[in-house]
Design an enzyme around this catalytic site. Structure first.
Site, short mmCIF file in Angstrom:
data_model
loop_
_atom_site.label_atom_id
_atom_site.label_comp_id
_atom_site.label_asym_id
_atom_site.label_seq_id
_atom_site.Cartn_x
_atom_site.Cartn_y
_atom_site.Cartn_z
CE LYS A 12 -13.24 18.73 17.74
NZ LYS A 12 -14.26 19.63 17.50
CG ASP A 139 -14.51 20.55 13.77
OD1 ASP A 139 -13.76 21.43 14.00
OD2 ASP A 139 -15.42 20.09 14.44
#
Length: 295
Positions: A12, A139
């Site tokens: 990410k 996340d």
């Protein structure tokens, strides 16, 4: 029917990260534009049927990731088991290639991959995975989606967005861990978060140049505290010049990974080769940033 399922768990990247002040629960509101790397910068997870839950880990990051109960893959599997009322287990195998404590959500990506694969293996409604994702970490919900998105609130609010095209980039980690907790503590100690506000909807960009110009006006609020805590942590930009100069360089998450954006993938690959030659101990990947390849 397949007896096993496998998927990438890609890095990410926070193209920007605005952080609010600490709240009563000790957490922070976030405003971030998140994208995902290609398979060049990803872990890989495989699941197979089993009576009990087990996890094995191989790869360069296996030792740091571990196979104990604090591994997010096992936490995700157990949470999904409980949420969906599943009695049987699964054998999970993680090929750990992403660096740990690197600001690119490796553990969260692995947890999201576990939720996706176990949803298929156990043939359960995907709403169960969406229900447990926020409790696993800020996340995880955006990693579960796997598409460019705003990540807001404490990470539980995920709003998909459209980018003009995948973004050529180099991910650079100098080989040091940068745990999130101390960085947030340093941010709080400096009274970070004053004036925090969400940036509004993403503008419509005609091309990549407009997107990067807009990103240059944003920031990563955790970059300064991370650099203060880790004096040896430096952007790779100093060693990239001439045709290798990136259009923009920014730290991702709480560090220590930097993302360098380029006009073309060839330029990114040339820069990655240069960085590897100069710093062979570093983790360096040229990739395209956008939606995740979940195959």
């Amino acid at each position: 029917m397949p007896t096993s399922f496998s998927t990438f768990a890609p890095a990410k990247v926070n193209l920007f990260l605005h952080v609010g002040p600490a709240k009563a629960n000790g957490r922070h509101d976030l405003d971030s534009l998140v994208v995902f790397a290609g398979p060049e910068a990803a872990d890989r997870l495989t699941v197979e049927p089993s009576d009990i839950l087990t996890l094995s880990v191989t790869g360069p990051g296996a030792e740091k990731a571990g196979t104990g109960g604090d591994n997010l893959v096992l936490k995700a599997a157990r949470a999904l088991q409980a949420e969906a009322g599943i009695k049987h287990g699964a054998a999970l195998h993680l090929e750990k290639s992403l660096p740990v404590a690197a600001g690119i959500g490796g553990g969260s990506a692995d947890a999201a991959a576990a939720l996706r694969l176990l949803t298929r293996l156990w043939d359960i409604n995907p709403r169960h995975a969406r229900a447990v994702a926020p409790q696993l970490g800020g996340d995880v919900p955006v990693a579960l989606l796997g598409q460019p998105a705003f990540m807001r609130g404490e990470g539980e609010r995920v709003e998909p967005v459209r980018l003009p095209a995948p973004i050529p980039a180099v991910l650079f980690n100098p080989g040091m861990a940068c745990p999130t907790g101390p960085v947030f503590a340093a941010f709080d100690a400096a009274d970070g978060g004053a004036g925090f506000a969400e940036c509004g909807p993403l503008p419509e960009f005609a091309d990549m140049g407009e997107l990067i110009d807009w990103l240059a006006g944003q920031r990563n609020d955790l970059e300064a505290p991370a650099l203060t805590l880790h004096a040896a942590l430096k952007s790779p930009e100093w060693s990239l010049n001439g045709p290798k100069s990136p259009l923009m360089t920014r730290m991702s998450g709480s560090g220590a990974t930097f993302v360098c954006l380029y006009a073309t993938l060839d330029a990114a690959r040339e820069s990655a080769e240069s960085l590897r030659a100069q710093q062979p101990e570093a983790w360096v990947r040229a990739t395209l940033l956008g939606g995740a390849d979940l195959s």
